[in-house]
Write a protein that holds these residues in place. Structure first.
Motif, short mmCIF file in Angstrom:
data_model
loop_
_atom_site.label_atom_id
_atom_site.label_comp_id
_atom_site.label_asym_id
_atom_site.label_seq_id
_atom_site.Cartn_x
_atom_site.Cartn_y
_atom_site.Cartn_z
N UNK A 181 0.83 -1.21 0.00
CA UNK A 181 0.00 0.00 0.00
C UNK A 181 0.86 1.24 0.00
N UNK A 182 2.05 1.12 0.62
CA UNK A 182 2.95 2.26 0.68
C UNK A 182 3.72 2.43 -0.63
N UNK A 183 4.29 1.33 -1.11
CA UNK A 183 5.27 1.45 -2.19
C UNK A 183 4.61 1.42 -3.57
N UNK A 184 3.44 0.82 -3.66
CA UNK A 184 2.85 0.71 -4.99
C UNK A 184 2.52 2.05 -5.63
N UNK A 185 1.97 3.03 -4.87
CA UNK A 185 1.77 4.34 -5.53
C UNK A 185 3.05 4.91 -6.11
N UNK A 186 4.17 4.77 -5.36
CA UNK A 186 5.44 5.28 -5.91
C UNK A 186 5.79 4.56 -7.20
N UNK A 187 5.58 3.23 -7.21
CA UNK A 187 5.92 2.48 -8.41
C UNK A 187 5.07 2.94 -9.59
N UNK A 188 3.79 3.10 -9.33
CA UNK A 188 2.92 3.51 -10.43
C UNK A 188 3.23 4.93 -10.88
N UNK A 189 3.63 5.80 -9.94
CA UNK A 189 4.00 7.16 -10.33
C UNK A 189 5.26 7.16 -11.18
N UNK A 190 6.14 6.17 -10.93
CA UNK A 190 7.40 6.18 -11.69
C UNK A 190 7.16 5.92 -13.17
N UNK A 191 6.00 5.38 -13.52
CA UNK A 191 5.73 5.12 -14.95
C UNK A 191 5.52 6.43 -15.71
N UNK A 192 4.55 7.27 -15.31
CA UNK A 192 4.46 8.55 -16.03
C UNK A 192 5.68 9.43 -15.79
N UNK A 193 6.34 9.25 -14.65
CA UNK A 193 7.54 10.04 -14.38
C UNK A 193 8.62 9.74 -15.41
N UNK A 194 8.77 8.47 -15.78
CA UNK A 194 9.78 8.12 -16.77
C UNK A 194 9.49 8.79 -18.09
N UNK A 195 8.21 8.76 -18.48
CA UNK A 195 7.84 9.45 -19.72
C UNK A 195 8.08 10.94 -19.55
N UNK A 196 7.77 11.44 -18.34
CA UNK A 196 7.90 12.88 -18.11
C UNK A 196 9.34 13.35 -18.21
N UNK A 197 10.30 12.61 -17.65
CA UNK A 197 11.66 13.15 -17.68
C UNK A 197 12.14 13.30 -19.11
N UNK A 198 11.80 12.34 -19.93
CA UNK A 198 12.31 12.46 -21.28
C UNK A 198 11.52 13.46 -22.10
N UNK A 199 10.24 13.61 -21.79
CA UNK A 199 9.47 14.64 -22.47
C UNK A 199 9.99 16.02 -22.10
N UNK A 200 10.29 16.21 -20.81
CA UNK A 200 10.81 17.52 -20.40
C UNK A 200 12.14 17.80 -21.07
N UNK A 201 13.00 16.79 -21.17
CA UNK A 201 14.26 16.99 -21.87
C UNK A 201 14.02 17.33 -23.33
N UNK A 202 13.05 16.68 -23.93
CA UNK A 202 12.73 17.01 -25.32
C UNK A 202 12.19 18.44 -25.42
N UNK A 203 11.36 18.83 -24.46
CA UNK A 203 10.76 20.16 -24.51
C UNK A 203 11.81 21.24 -24.35
N UNK A 204 12.88 20.92 -23.61
CA UNK A 204 13.84 21.99 -23.43
C UNK A 204 14.55 22.32 -24.73
N UNK A 205 14.64 21.37 -25.64
CA UNK A 205 15.10 21.70 -26.99
C UNK A 205 13.97 22.25 -27.83
N UNK A 206 12.79 21.69 -27.64
CA UNK A 206 11.67 21.96 -28.52
C UNK A 206 11.20 23.41 -28.43
N UNK A 207 11.34 24.01 -27.23
CA UNK A 207 10.72 25.31 -27.03
C UNK A 207 11.52 26.47 -27.54
N UNK A 208 12.55 26.23 -28.35
CA UNK A 208 13.42 27.30 -28.81
C UNK A 208 13.12 27.65 -30.26
#
Lengths: 434, 301, 156
Positions: A181-208
């Motif tokens: 009950x404690x760790x599963x939310x973190x695990x599930x959050x890490x899924x969109x987080x993984x997509x998010x880190x790379x999207x943010x890295x892409x956006x930092x190039x994209x927004x110029x």
């Protein structure tokens, strides 16, 4: 008070035991660690030179102001994001072969993120002013600056990828059941987080808007597609090495590797498709903005340094795609490994230098400067890669024995009484319960 | 149990960040009191007037030691009801680059290793103006203007919607109320994101400690403008903030031998810039990027 | 105070405007012209000057105008406007403005030509006369030697 005393004792014992664990190993282990430390030391010395002279010691200049360091950073953030391809099959689809190795994959993601952060740190001109970036203490430009988002996202992802595996490993160590009950939310959050880190890295190039090569909407999907090729490919190779050299009995089944390689096949198809979409748009519309593409694929006004690199990367990607597509080549370890190597190198070229440098050529005023990293940058980069590998090795040296059940609290206390089957049975039950 | 997890995590994190820690050791090992003060210096906009005075005194002392000249460092704020804009008459530029070197002298640029210039003059073939890809930066004929070419000087355009301000992760660069985009050189971390974001290559980087010949130093400076910078900080044209806030023309305007460059206050209906915008055909570079530059190029009539 | 202010400015008689111009760019020792010309006879014939001022090559509407169309014949220390009015050399812009109207209007606004110094407030400012940039006898700009290009970064 007594509890605190006991807690401290336990902690110290645990600490001591893990230190002994990483300090003892086979000759191969020592050779590997010492050579890595040698590379790290050399890289560090070169970095000190850069720190003294300033960034003029690199080959970067006003025309191409980001080079090898940021290229490696981009690639490594992608590799880290790929851990999600292990998390989803294990925790969402309960695919057992991958469940065995998901913790190791998350530790790989953590090492990758550490490497990425190190690359950004060596690229900063004034590292001593890093505290200016901290929220509340410094003045972080959130939410306007994508770099601020990136700092938050990367550190958040690092935290998650240390919290989850460490929590699970410690629970295994103490033969206690993880509080899902404690760790599963973190695990599930890490899924969109993984997509998010790379999207943010892409956006930092994209927004110029100043850099038309990067200012394409297709950038974030391409980043994710290429990340999901290269990261799992590294994971496949690493796990085979682990399987071979580890003295502990860790179950890395072939079916786990084949499932990952299937996912790579899909990701590579998407990568190639998005690439062809970009190429069509540029070469058919033929606006002035094709200049960077031309520089990359054909050469511009006689400057064609990156052309052989990108074409070899393209060839490697296509060959790897075919290898991964055909089940016979995918399911045979020799061709699978060849495909993985081709993807790792091909995507590195395509996403690292083949992405960062053409963004700066031609520069906003039309000047062309051909950048190629110099000796110092190469040495520092090798040093950082060696750091990441060393961190990963040390983490594995502790995590694998815990996973295999051979390093645990119980085995310390009642070494003779636990049998292998009992441990395995307990683990099966534990997974079934949630 | 939870506490054990934290210590375990702590151990792992320490092991992982050992390399990071190792990197910071040399940074802190050579720490004098002065360097500690530098390290903790606040953002310019958050300083109280007393703190600003202290910083100015410290800098004056330092510059005196380094360059042997008594500096006057101004922190003059924006004059109310001013909004600066620049005009450049393209029909008159002959590409002589006197503006470039006047700027270099006035603003204490590094002369070599690295050579920093805030103004860059492009040479374009007649018949082509907007596509800068065909420009030549390093023309070096005996005499200018050359037949068949036109010259386009480019510098920081002091945009109203500056992409560089948007992307700076630490707020080291911002737009002052009088429209000038400035940099706090002591706050910049040297990430060079703003250089990647600028569509006009207006920003340049001090790749090493600047080399300024002592005899050519200009000692009347502004904190946010032309004071001597340090290595690994970004800099750019500031419309000669040390001059315009006192009502003087920028150095490039005064240096131009053909009277190409014009400067004025957009909020003053009698200023030269308002006259130009009202009567001449002005355009701005790369307007389609939405940066709203305040640098107006125009042609005769 | 007022007289001091007068010293720094010059009057424009008809327009009533004051422009803080720099001293006109005369050749050394030439002004006042009346030192020589007061005692000379006036020769109104259009010709090429051989004895004095031979270094002046007139390339300024030379088919339609010559020296005495701008320089007053009787008083060589003054310039002559079309309506006969005599003006000082410090106001030569009024003469140029008779033919070059749009440039004159722009010069008065500060758009044409060059101004240095302070553009606002009480500080000193200097407006350049037409003659400072354009030699009235040969107004076309001479090409200049450009300053050196920036150091080109070495390609790898």
């Amino acid at each position: 008070m007594e509890k605190l005393q006991e807690l401290l004792n336990e902690t110290w014992h645990f600490y001591k035991r893990t230190l002994i664990l990483v300090a003892r190993g086979s000759k191969l282990y020592y050779a590997w660690c010492i050579s890595l430390m040698a590379i790290i030391a050399i890289g560090f010395l070169f970095y000190m030179r850069q720190h003294d002279l300033g960034l003029i010691a690199t080959k970067m200049n006003d025309q191409v102001s980001w080079g090898l360091y940021i290229a490696n950073f981009t690639y490594l953030v992608g590799a880290a994001a790929a851990a999600v391809l292990l998390v989803i099959p294990s925790y969402v689809y309960h695919f057992k072969p991958i469940k065995e190795i998901v913790v190791l994959g998350e530790l790989f993601a953590a090492s990758s993120i550490v490497m990425a952060i190190l690359f950004v740190m060596v690229d900063l001109g004034r590292l001593d002013r890093f505290w200016h970036m901290l929220p509340l203490i410094g003045s972080m430009n959130f939410p306007q600056s994508l770099l601020a988002w990136d700092v938050l996202a990367l550190n958040g992802y690092l935290f998650l990828n240390l919290l989850i595996p460490v929590y699970l490993l410690v629970k295994f160590y103490y033969r206690k059941e993880p509080n899902w009950k404690f760790i599963l939310p973190f695990i599930l959050v890490s899924i969109p987080m993984a997509v998010a880190i790379h999207t943010v890295t892409a956006f930092l190039y994209n927004g110029l808007p100043a850099r038309p090569f990067w200012n394409a909407s297709i950038l974030a999907p391409r980043f994710l597609a290429s990340a999901f090729c290269s990261g799992p490919a590294i994971i496949i190779i690493i796990f085979q090495i682990i399987r071979k050299v580890s003295v502990h009995h860790i179950e890395i089944e072939d079916s786990a590797l084949f499932k990952i390689s299937e996912l790579i096949a899909y990701a590579m198809f998407l990568n190639l498709f998005l690439l062809s979409a970009e190429i069509f748009k540029e070469y058919y519309s033929q606006t002035v903005h094709i200049a960077s593409f031309r520089y990359l694929f054909e050469g511009l006004h006689g400057h064609k340094e990156l052309v052989p690199w990108i074409w070899s990367a393209m060839t490697m990607n296509v060959v790897a795609f075919i290898i991964f597509l055909i089940p016979q080549t995918r399911k045979r370890l020799t061709t699978l490994n060849l495909g993985c190597l081709l993807i790792i190198i091909g995507v590195w070229i395509e996403k690292g230098p083949g992405f960062v440098i053409p963004g700066f050529v031609p520069d906003p005023l039309g000047e062309i400067f051909e950048y190629f990293p110099n000796h110092l940058e190469l040495m520092v980069s090798f040093g950082i890669w060696a750091t990441g590998l060393l961190i990963f090795t040390l983490l594995m040296k502790v995590a694998i024995p815990i996973e295999a059940g051979e390093f645990s609290h119980v085995s310390y206390v009642e070494r003779s009484f636990r049998r292998e089957e009992e441990y395995q049975g307990w683990r099966q039950d534990s997974f079934k319960k949630w | 149990m939870q506490n054990k997890r934290y210590t375990r995590r702590e151990f792992l994190r320490n092991a992982s960040l050992a390399a990071l820690g190792g990197l910071t050791i040399p940074v802190f090992s050579s720490c004098t009191k002065e360097e500690a003060e530098d390290f903790l210096q606040k953002h310019f906009r958050e300083m109280t007037p007393e703190e600003k005075k202290r910083i100015i005194a410290k800098l004056e002392q330092r510059y005196l030691q380094k360059y042997g000249r008594k500096f006057q460092i101004s922190t003059q704020e924006a004059v109310p009801d001013t909004f600066w804009a620049y005009g450049l008459e393209l029909s008159r530029c002959i590409g002589c680059r006197r503006c470039v070197y006047a700027c270099v002298k006035e603003n204490n640029h590094s002369r070599h290793d690295p050579q920093l210039q805030w103004i860059r003059v492009l040479r374009l073939k007649r018949g082509n103006l907007i596509n800068l890809e065909n420009s030549e930066h390093y023309y070096d004929p005996d005499l200018v203007p050359e037949k068949g070419f036109i010259y386009l000087p480019v510098q920081c355009q002091q945009c109203q919607e500056p992409p560089c301000v948007k992307v700076c992760p630490v707020h080291a660069t911002w737009q002052e109320p009088d429209g000038i985009v400035v940099v706090d050189y002591n706050w910049c971390i040297g990430c060079r994101y703003c250089i990647a974001a600028c569509p006009y290559k207006g920003r340049v980087f001090n790749w090493a400690e600047p080399n300024i010949p002592k005899e050519e130093i200009n000692p009347s400076v502004h904190y946010l403008g032309n004071r001597p910078r340090m290595k690994c900080a970004v800099e750019k044209c500031t419309f000669c903030i040390q001059r315009v806030r006192q009502g003087r023309y920028p150095a490039c305007v005064e240096a131009c031998p053909t009277g190409t460059r014009k400067f004025g206050n957009l909020l003053d209906p009698n200023s030269e810039m308002r006259y130009i915008i009202d009567r001449k055909r002005v355009f701005r570079l790369k307007e389609d990027l939405g940066t709203e530059p305040k640098f107006y190029y125009f042609f005769e009539a | 105070m007022f007289l001091l202010g007068v010293c720094f400015t010059s009057f424009a008689n008809g327009a009533g405007e004051e422009f803080p111009v720099a001293p006109p760019p005369m050749t050394e020792g030439m002004f006042p012209c009346s030192n020589c010309h007061a005692s000379m006879e006036v020769n109104r014939k259009k010709r090429e000057l051989k004895e004095e001022h031979s270094q002046i090559k007139l390339h300024h509407a030379e088919t339609m105008r010559w020296c005495l169309d701008c320089h007053d014949a009787k008083n060589r220390d003054k310039l002559r406007l079309y309506n006969g009015e005599l003006i000082n050399f410090t106001e030569s812009y009024r003469l140029c403005g008779e033919c070059h109207g749009p440039q004159y209007r722009d010069w008065k606004a500060g758009i044409h030509g060059k101004r240095v110094g302070y553009f606002t407030g009480p500080g000193k400012r200097i407006y350049y006369l037409c003659a400072h940039c354009h030699d009235p006898h040969e107004p076309k700009f001479k090409p200049l030697k450009p300053e050196p290009p920036p150091i080109k970064p070495k390609d790898s």
